[in-house]
Design an enzyme around this catalytic site. Structure first.
Site, short mmCIF file in Angstrom:
data_model
loop_
_atom_site.label_atom_id
_atom_site.label_comp_id
_atom_site.label_asym_id
_atom_site.label_seq_id
_atom_site.Cartn_x
_atom_site.Cartn_y
_atom_site.Cartn_z
N GLU A 123 3.34 -66.90 -22.06
CA GLU A 123 3.46 -67.76 -20.88
C GLU A 123 4.87 -67.73 -20.31
O GLU A 123 5.26 -68.64 -19.57
CB GLU A 123 3.07 -69.20 -21.25
CG GLU A 123 3.95 -69.87 -22.28
CD GLU A 123 3.50 -69.65 -23.71
OE1 GLU A 123 3.83 -70.49 -24.57
OE2 GLU A 123 2.81 -68.65 -23.99
N ASP B 235 0.81 -1.22 0.00
CA ASP B 235 0.00 0.00 0.00
C ASP B 235 0.84 1.27 0.00
O ASP B 235 0.36 2.34 -0.40
CB ASP B 235 -0.93 0.01 1.22
CG ASP B 235 -1.96 -1.10 1.15
OD1 ASP B 235 -2.27 -1.55 0.03
OD2 ASP B 235 -2.47 -1.53 2.21
#
Length: 456
Positions: free
Chosen positions: A366, A10
């Site tokens: 497999e 500010d």
């Protein structure tokens, strides 16, 4: 530079001091000529953090409501200690509120903490988006339970007062726990947020508890808020740098704490969702869905790591290729659903008979692969024969309306003896293990063969 920070205090003197303090810490700073310019500058410059004065809460709310700027952390600087101002700033979306005159170490600690939080969330979001870009489905959201908030106060009476005050303003489960109880929390009941008094049974005990919580898996990602009733300026930087998410100085304020916890719990939930989604998507990329084992992509990466570690440590490691014998006959005679059930049961039996440190993966069809760190020839021989027997000695019952199905497995093994051995590369080891597997098949199946050795 460590990051770009937009300053919109500010007052002109406040902006100058902030520029000096942040510049000394090697931050790149931008100064808004007036607080009203902050929203437009933030949209254009996309800073990593914004500093606002307490008179600019409408601008704070505007930043947090704009999709282009809402992820930017905002620190509000109030001119004097005021509980109402702090609560108003938090409601406007501020990530932190500091009181002037601030101490530079405290300001810089807050900046570091907020930038870390943002960077962590953005990194998770990037990885999440990258996984999504690979085409993996979004996991379904789970049930959103109330958050768990644990209070660790200096005395039972203080804890009870905190709990009553917080329960009146927070829609989450709030409980009081001792230091030992919160450290003993399991992941199933771990808190989403822990509120700790800076001084428990001794000065600094609360700060030590932060380190302990961050070192435990169940509480590592919990939000942590420190209540510093002494309002010691040294507490803020110390607490944030060792892992706290926020520090509230002065008297206990249930409303301010509730506002902070709502945001922190929401952030934790979003971060947890990103991590869970990323993990689920990575699992889709790395896990074979039929068997639950790692897939070939993951296995090859990990086998390279195991080989590198073996070379570095000088310890041997074993590599096995395992293949179900005459698996095509299972599919042809019993159907592919039964074949899938045989593969899943094979994976279960193998998983139950390898060590946690071993890598087990479905390599294709497999065929399976196992890499066993710190395993010499004698140990590999024992392990391979055990694996062969757990498949062959008990027929498979698949629950597909068939009787017991006899299944056997052939295995090829290669052992790298480390720097004093053959020193073959992983590709050569794989080829030799594959040749050994072929020898097991040629010699009658249901056998273990070592590379350049005889069937066992």
């Amino acid at each position: 530079m460590a990051g770009r920070i937009l300053i919109a205090d500010d007052t002109a003197t406040g902006r100058i001091r902030l520029k000096v303090d942040l510049g000394e810490a090697r931050y790149d700073t931008l100064i808004a000529p007036a607080p009203g310019a902050v929203v437009a500058m933030a949209r254009e410059a996309r800073p990593d953090l914004v500093l606002l004065g307490a008179g600019s809460l409408t601008h704070c709310a505007a930043l947090k409501s704009d999709p282009a700027t809402r992820a930017i952390p905002v620190i509000v600087l109030e001119g004097a200690p005021c509980a109402a101002t702090r609560r108003a700033a938090l409601r406007a979306g501020a990530d932190e509120v500091l009181t002037k005159p601030y101490a530079a170490p405290g300001l810089l600690a807050v900046v570091r903490a907020l930038l870390r939080r943002r960077a962590t969330h953005e990194d998770l979001a990037r990885r999440h988006d990258s996984a999504a870009g690979l085409g993996f489905a979004e996991p379904r959201p789970g049930f959103l339970r109330p958050g768990r908030v644990t209070l660790v106060a200096p005395t039972p009476a203080t804890g009870l007062a905190w709990m009553r005050g917080l329960r009146a303003v927070l829609d989450h489960d709030v409980t009081c726990r001792t230091r030992g109880e919160v450290l003993g929390a399991t992941s199933e009941v771990a808190p989403d947020a822990v509120v700790i008094a800076a001084d428990l049974d001794a000065p600094g005990a609360g700060l030590r508890l932060i380190s302990d919580l961050r070192s435990r898996g169940a509480t590592r990602r919990a939000a942590i808020v420190v209540i510093d009733t002494a309002d010691d300026p040294a507490t803020l930087p110390m607490a944030l740098d060792i892992g706290a998410d926020a520090v509230i100085g002065g008297n206990f304020d249930a409303e301010e704490l509730a506002l902070r916890l709502e945001v922190l719990i929401d952030e934790k939930r979003r971060a947890d969702a990103l991590r869970d989604g990323l993990e689920a998507r990575l699992n889709l990329a790395l896990i074979d869905p039929l068997t639950g084992l790692y897939n070939r992509r993951y296995a090859e990466t990990q086998m390279n790591r195991i080989a590198e570690e073996a070379r570095a440590s000088g310890q041997p490691f074993a590599l096995m290729l395992l293949d179900l014998d005459r698996f095509k006959r299972v599919n042809d005679c019993y159907g592919h659903m039964t074949g899938d059930a045989v593969l899943a049961e094979t994976a279960r039996r193998l998983r139950a008979n390898v060590r946690e440190v071993d890598l087990l993966a479905r390599y294709g069809g497999e065929e399976f692969v196992i890499a066993m760190p710190a395993t010499d020839l004698a140990s590999a021989r024992i392990a391979a024969d055990r694996l062969r027997r757990v498949i062959a000695e008990r027929p498979f019952r698949t629950g597909q309306g068939h009787g017991p199905i006899p299944v056997t497995m052939s295995i090829g093994v290669q052992v790298c003896a480390g720097p004093d051995g053959t020193g073959e590369a992983l590709g050569a080891m794989m080829r030799e293990a594959d040749a050994a597997l072929y020898s097991s098949k040629a010699a009658g199946r249901n056998l273990v063969t070592f590379a350049q050795g005889k069937a066992a």
